[in-house]
Design an enzyme around this catalytic site. Structure first.
Site, short mmCIF file in Angstrom:
data_model
loop_
_atom_site.label_atom_id
_atom_site.label_comp_id
_atom_site.label_asym_id
_atom_site.label_seq_id
_atom_site.Cartn_x
_atom_site.Cartn_y
_atom_site.Cartn_z
N TRP A 50 27.05 32.81 -29.69
CA TRP A 50 25.43 32.48 -29.82
C TRP A 50 25.17 31.22 -29.43
O TRP A 50 24.21 30.82 -28.76
CB TRP A 50 24.88 33.00 -31.01
CG TRP A 50 25.12 34.49 -31.22
CD1 TRP A 50 25.55 35.08 -32.12
CD2 TRP A 50 24.63 35.63 -30.18
NE1 TRP A 50 25.81 36.47 -31.77
CE2 TRP A 50 25.00 36.78 -30.96
CE3 TRP A 50 24.04 35.75 -29.03
CZ2 TRP A 50 24.77 37.97 -30.16
CZ3 TRP A 50 23.81 37.04 -28.39
CH2 TRP A 50 24.15 38.26 -29.11
N ASP A 94 18.76 28.67 -34.97
CA ASP A 94 18.79 29.67 -34.88
C ASP A 94 19.29 30.50 -36.06
O ASP A 94 20.36 30.47 -36.40
CB ASP A 94 19.79 29.92 -33.52
CG ASP A 94 20.00 31.57 -33.39
OD1 ASP A 94 19.48 32.53 -34.20
OD2 ASP A 94 20.84 32.03 -32.43
N LYS A 125 18.66 41.73 -37.94
CA LYS A 125 20.01 41.44 -38.71
C LYS A 125 19.51 41.34 -40.15
O LYS A 125 19.87 42.15 -40.74
CB LYS A 125 20.64 40.14 -38.19
CG LYS A 125 21.57 40.43 -37.20
CD LYS A 125 21.56 39.71 -35.87
CE LYS A 125 22.50 40.23 -34.80
NZ LYS A 125 22.17 39.24 -33.73
C1 PLP Z 1 22.31 38.57 -32.47
C2 PLP Z 1 22.29 37.16 -32.48
C3 PLP Z 1 21.32 36.81 -31.36
C4 PLP Z 1 20.85 37.50 -30.18
O1 PLP Z 1 19.71 38.17 -30.59
P1 PLP Z 1 18.78 39.31 -29.73
O2 PLP Z 1 17.98 39.38 -30.63
O3 PLP Z 1 19.67 40.64 -29.38
O4 PLP Z 1 18.78 38.42 -28.48
C5 PLP Z 1 21.37 35.15 -31.38
N1 PLP Z 1 21.96 34.51 -32.41
C6 PLP Z 1 22.61 35.06 -33.28
C7 PLP Z 1 23.03 34.14 -34.35
C8 PLP Z 1 22.58 36.26 -33.43
O5 PLP Z 1 23.19 36.83 -34.37
#
Ligand code: PLP
Length: 362
Positions: free
Chosen positions: A103, A172, A196
């Site tokens: 990511w 993030d 998540k």
């Molecule tokens: C899943 C994830 C993403 C991507 O998320 P989307 O909502 O599918 O774009 C970005 N960063 C991390 C750390 C993730 O676990």
């Protein structure tokens, strides 16, 4: 009773049962309207109440200062990979990133469209099995970016990097938002895809220190500016009302069980159960994360001796209603995602199963 399994998927992921039940209860008749929340205006007073509460709950649970703007945006965390530089990159300055996995790499790639990007630290040398130590950013960086929890590799930042005053720190937090008590005000921008650790797919939580909202170049398409959404409390256009409503219910639930401090206690207990199984297995299970201080509370990654044994473990887990334990293809092996909504009981069952599996297969 509907059949429910223990769902260890990485995302979309398990949601608290009381939240799903409440959504079901209200589904046909939301707030006494005789309509579903899916059917009413995003500007109705019934929905607006949910909408305002959802932002207040984020602030309250995370202890955010008044100068933090909470936004609900579409497009996933992946959209923030470019909206961050689009909104706060400064002409002639380079952004600085730490590369702790897949990511991070995607975020770095997108930042490259807006100017120079420097990777100040990386754990790629060991396929991202640790969080680099003593990370420092430069005074003249446009902004600094980290990925708080690395969903695929199972690492999590447990210390704050050194960031010079005036350099915005961006995190993030998609896969560990609200997993433990943290000084969330230490970050100038936080973004997290909801699917998540917060709610269902379809919405991204973005929290920005208010004075950064004016950094965006004037000639930027309206929808791409955080400022547009901030000014209108994320009601500039028709937003993802149902995911926001679900996030609100799951934050109500988090508050009811005692907030982040309470869930942190359970999260630590859950993670310890699984890491103890790995550490006490005499090498039958090996953790992907080599540095114990970098272990994630949310995604526990481990391998068995052969891919065949891993497949067997995965299948037998499935037979016991322990679902979603296959690791990401880039790491292989197994991964148990044990987000806030995963009950302690589910992790207990998983750890018992893993111990039995070892006894039967070594
Ligand atoms: C899943 C994830 C993403 C991507 O998320 P989307 O909502 O599918 O774009 C970005 N960063 C991390 C750390 C993730 O676990």
């Amino acid at each position: 009773m509907a059949k429910r399994v223990h769902n260890f998927y990485a995302g979309p992921a398990t949601l608290p049962l009381p939240v799903l039940e409440r959504a079901r209860e209200e589904f046909l008749d939301f707030a006494g309207t005789g309509m579903s929340v899916l059917e009413i205006s995003h500007r109705s007073k019934e929905y607006d109440r949910v909408h305002q509460d959802s932002m207040d709950l984020v602030k309250e649970l995370m202890g955010l200062k008044d100068d933090r703007k909470v936004m609900w945006l579409p497009g996933g965390a992946s959209t923030q990979f470019y909206q961050v530089p689009l909104n706060i990159q400064q002409e002639g300055k380079r952004s600085q990133y730490v590369n702790t996995g897949a990511w991070s790499k995607k975020a770095i790639k997108e930042a490259g469209f807006f100017g120079e990007v420097e990777v100040v630290a990386s754990s790629e040398d060991t396929n991202f099995s640790y969080i680099p130590k003593d990370v420092e950013f430069s005074e003249d960086a446009a902004f600094a970016h980290i990925t708080g929890n690395n969903t695929i590799f199972g690492t999590e930042w447990h210390y704050m990097p050194k960031v010079p005053e005036g350099v915005p720190l961006v995190n993030d937090m998609s896969s560990h938002l609200m997993d433990r008590v943290l000084d969330f005000n230490a970050f100038d921008v936080i973004y997290a895809g909801a699917q998540k650790n917060l709610g269902p797919a379809g919405v991204t939580l973005v929290i920005v220190r208010e004075d950064l909202l004016d950094m965006v170049p004037e000639k930027t398409p309206t929808m791409q500016k955080w400022k547009t959404h901030a000014k209108k409390d994320s009601l500039f256009n028709t937003g993802p009302v149902f995911p926001i409503y679900m996030c609100k219910l799951s934050m109500d639930h988090l508050k009811e069980i005692g907030g982040i401090a309470a869930v942190e206690k359970i999260n630590r207990e859950k993670a310890k159960l699984l890491y103890d199984v790995i550490d006490n297995s005499g090498g039958f299970y090996t953790g992907h994360v080599t540095d114990k201080d970098s272990r994630s509370l949310m995604n526990v990654t481990f391998n068995l001796k052969t891919p065949e044994l891993e497949a067997k473990c995965f299948e037998e887990g499935k037979d016991r209603d322990l679902i979603g334990l296959k690791g990401h293809r880039s790491v292989g092996g197994m991964r148990a995602s044990i987000y806030n909504a995963m009950p302690l009981e589910g992790v207990r069952e998983l750890s018992e199963f893993l111990k039995e599996f070892q006894a039967n297969n070594q």
